[in-house]
Each structure stands twice: as C-alpha cells, then as structure tokens.
Design a protein around this motif. Structure first.
Motif, PDB file in Angstrom:
ATOM      1  N   THR A   1       0.793  -1.221   0.000  1.00 30.39           N
ATOM      2  CA  THR A   1       0.000   0.000   0.000  1.00 30.39           C
ATOM      3  C   THR A   1       0.825   1.269   0.000  1.00 30.39           C
ATOM      4  O   THR A   1       0.307   2.342  -0.246  1.00 30.39           O
TER       5      THR A   1
ATOM      6  N   GLU B   1       1.068   5.205   4.079  1.00 28.38           N
ATOM      7  CA  GLU B   1      -0.105   6.058   3.957  1.00 28.38           C
ATOM      8  C   GLU B   1       0.094   7.403   4.630  1.00 28.38           C
ATOM      9  O   GLU B   1      -0.333   8.431   4.127  1.00 28.38           O
TER      10      GLU B   1
ATOM     11  N   LYS C   1     -11.539   0.520   5.843  1.00 25.91           N
ATOM     12  CA  LYS C   1     -10.534  -0.358   5.247  1.00 25.91           C
ATOM     13  C   LYS C   1      -9.164  -0.097   5.847  1.00 25.91           C
ATOM     14  O   LYS C   1      -8.418  -1.029   6.169  1.00 25.91           O
ATOM     15  N   GLU C   2      -8.828   1.177   6.032  1.00 32.43           N
ATOM     16  CA  GLU C   2      -7.510   1.505   6.581  1.00 32.43           C
ATOM     17  C   GLU C   2      -7.433   1.249   8.077  1.00 32.43           C
ATOM     18  O   GLU C   2      -6.424   0.766   8.588  1.00 32.43           O
TER      19      GLU C   2
ATOM     20  N   GLY D   1      -6.853  -2.226   8.766  1.00 31.87           N
ATOM     21  CA  GLY D   1      -5.671  -2.774   8.108  1.00 31.87           C
ATOM     22  C   GLY D   1      -4.715  -3.424   9.089  1.00 31.87           C
ATOM     23  O   GLY D   1      -4.829  -3.297  10.311  1.00 31.87           O
TER      24      GLY D   1
ATOM     25  N   ILE E   1      -5.270   9.465   8.432  1.00 33.69           N
ATOM     26  CA  ILE E   1      -6.339   8.798   7.682  1.00 33.69           C
ATOM     27  C   ILE E   1      -7.544   9.732   7.536  1.00 33.69           C
ATOM     28  O   ILE E   1      -8.110   9.885   6.444  1.00 33.69           O
TER      29      ILE E   1
ATOM     30  N   HIS F   1      -9.072  11.260   3.942  1.00 32.52           N
ATOM     31  CA  HIS F   1     -10.364  10.841   3.397  1.00 32.52           C
ATOM     32  C   HIS F   1     -11.489  11.840   3.660  1.00 32.52           C
ATOM     33  O   HIS F   1     -12.480  11.853   2.921  1.00 32.52           O
TER      34      HIS F   1
END
Length: 353
Positions: A38, A41, A68-69, A72, A87, A91
């Motif tokens: 990934t 992030e 989803k994150e 993870g 995060i 988003h």
C-alpha cells in the motif's frame, strides 16, 4: 547464563523484561508486507493538500475507505492518534484541524498531530479535561457555532479564531472515556448537517476507539510514569551514584544514547505529528523501562544519558537491546532502526554540561 535469565531478574515483576512485555502486550504482526503493497499512507497524506472549497466529501466512499484503513494490518502503536489523524485528514479532506490526546498522567488534552494551524494556536491548544467534557457534551459529533465557539477562544490565536465560524469536534471513546478529540476547522465536513456527521462518526468511531486504546492508552496505563530529568540535574545524580558505588563496590556506568535515528524514522512516517509530543513519548518510554537501574538525563534533542551502577545480572548492552526492540514494537517502526550508544566518562560529562 542465557539471554532470558539475564533479562529476568529474581524479582520478575519488576524486571526490565516484564516491564517491556507489559507495555508491548500481545505480539504484533510485522506490517512490512502491508507497507510494500500500500505504500506509507501517513507519508502520502502530506502531499497534494487542497482547500475545502475545491473538494467535497462522499460520505459513503469516505466511510468505506476509512474502515478499510483502520482495519488494516498496520499497527502504529503509541502513535496511533497521529496515524488516525492522517487517515481522517486524507479521506475527509481536513485541511485545518488537530487531534487532541490526553496527556499521560494529566487531566489535559494537547495536539498530537495537526495540519493548517498557525504556531500560536498549536502552542495554546492545551485544553483541560473539564473543557473537553463541555465541548463533547453529547455522544456523537459536536458543532461549535456562535457563542459556543467561545469555549475554544482561549486556545486559539485571534486570527485563527476569527476565521472559523463553525468548528466540528469528533470525540473518540473507549469505555465512555474520551481518548481523543478531532477538531475540524476547515473541511467540507463543516457543510454537513449534524445528523449526517453523527452517522459518519458512528460508522468508524468504535473501531477507532479500540485502535487508540490498544495502541496508546493500554501501554501507558500498564505502568506508572517516570520523570525525565534535564541534564542540569546530572551533578546531583552522579554524586549520589558515586556514594552508592563506594558502599557497594560497584562501578559507575554512564551511557550516551541517541534516539535520532528512531525519531527521524517515525517523523517520516507521521508528517503531521507534533515533534515535541513524539520526543516526550520516546523519552518517557525509555525512562520507564530503565527506571529500576538507570536514571535518564535528557541532553537535548534526541540525546540522553543513562546513569546508574553496573549490574551483574543485566549488562548495559543487553538492556539497550531490549530497549531498542521494545521501542520498535511500541511505535510501529519499520524498518528496524537500532539505538546508537557509547560509554561516557563521568568527569568529562560533568565538564561539558
């Protein structure tokens, strides 16, 4: 004597190994494979920031991406609030905001990670627990408008406060305790109705609460906090150790340790994290793990000195190996970054203070 025996002293509950295992908790998975798939992030989150005027939030897509994150494999450990902030920043398009985290052992919340705030506001944002309770007066999202904004006036610069007509507060709970609060000063979120914000928060707040508790709250609550001393206290500490050494026929040990490689690795992975918050977490963790055998003297920046007496059951090299491995796990550091250290002469150290 084997490695385990050298780390586990007769009073096992107070041994460095026991302290480390208590803070570490269950073994965590190596996140390197996930990182390779990934990318990092948190690092990516610092790029291509846009203003809220040019963006909007698709709440459904945002929730799916967030979950989803958050679910993870990557476990950020003690810096989980910073990880969560990155995060949410990415988003929910938070271009100005902060995540406030309760300071260990204190009834106050301070910014662990921020974006888009001026330096005065970042400095002032130390909010007492009673004020946080007033802000988070309901279970769910809170919007501060009109006179309600005055709750935050003492904690923001005049310019920052005047620019913000509506501020959102998203609290994260664990067992009804507020672990962290996301303050949003600029984002398309501020255009949404409160009931929509409630639904959005409810979709991921429970998982976020577990992430914050397991990663940060639980390790720090596993043991009492230990004071980190400034180097100005070195003469008194060393004089006291010399007196003890004379009576026990033990050698005085001084070790210079640098946290800078580990510090820089974490900073690269968490670009929004407050540098002083990170440094205090690292120093506090080191002081706690070494408390029974060494006093930690902060030299400045990421350097510190461990001062103590030689112990036949636990040599310094072994203790530092344990310390480095524990920091790797507690702070979710990948790749492995060893601690650098060297012995010091007491008299020379005192002359250089």
């Amino acid at each position: 004597m084997g490695l385990l025996e050298r780390l586990t002293l007769p009073d096992d509950n107070n041994s460095p190994l026991s302290r480390a295992l208590l803070m570490r908790g269950p073994a965590r998975e190596d996140p390197s494979a996930e990182d390779e798939r990934t990318g990092n992030e948190d690092v990516r989150s610092g790029a291509h920031e846009k203003t809220s005027e040019s963006q909007s939030v698709d709440t459904g897509a945002a929730v799916r991406a967030l979950l989803k994150e958050i679910h993870g494999k990557h476990d950020p450990g003690i810096v989980s609030p910073s990880h969560l902030f990155s995060i949410l920043h990415r988003h929910l398009h938070v271009t100005s905001g902060t995540i406030l985290v309760q300071e260990p052992g204190k009834d106050a919340y301070s910014p662990m990670a921020t974006v888009g705030l001026d330096s005065t506001s970042r400095f002032r944002l130390r909010i007492p627990g009673a004020t946080i309770q007033k802000i988070c007066r309901r279970v769910g999202a809170v919007t501060l408008e009109g006179i309600d904004r005055d709750l935050l006036k003492p904690f923001l610069s005049a310019g920052e406060f005047s620019r913000r007509n509506r501020i959102a507060a998203l609290p994260f709970f664990y067992n009804r305790e507020i672990l962290a609060v996301l303050l949003v000063f600029d984002s398309p979120l501020l255009e949404l109705d409160l009931d929509v914000l409630d639904v959005l928060l409810a979709a991921f707040s429970e998982r976020a609460g577990y992430l914050l508790f397991d990663g940060r709250q639980k390790p720090f609550s596993a043991a009492k906090r230990v004071t980190v001393l400034d180097k100005v206290h070195a003469p008194h500490v060393i004089a006291r150790l010399k007196e003890r050494a004379a009576g026990t026929n033990q050698d005085l040990v001084l070790l210079h340790v640098s946290l800078l490689p580990i510090y820089e690795t974490i900073r690269q992975a968490h670009p929004h994290m407050d540098p002083s918050y990170l440094l205090n977490d690292l120093l506090g963790t080191c002081a706690l793990l070494c408390a029974d055998y060494y006093t930690l003297l902060h030299q400045g920046s990421g350097d510190f000195v461990l001062a103590g007496l030689a112990n036949p059951h636990l040599d310094a090299e072994l203790l530092l190996h344990l310390l480095g491995n524990t920091l790797q796990q507690l702070f979710g550091i990948v790749p492995v970054t060893p601690l650098t250290h060297k012995p010091l002469d007491a008299e020379q150290f005192l002359r250089e203070i």
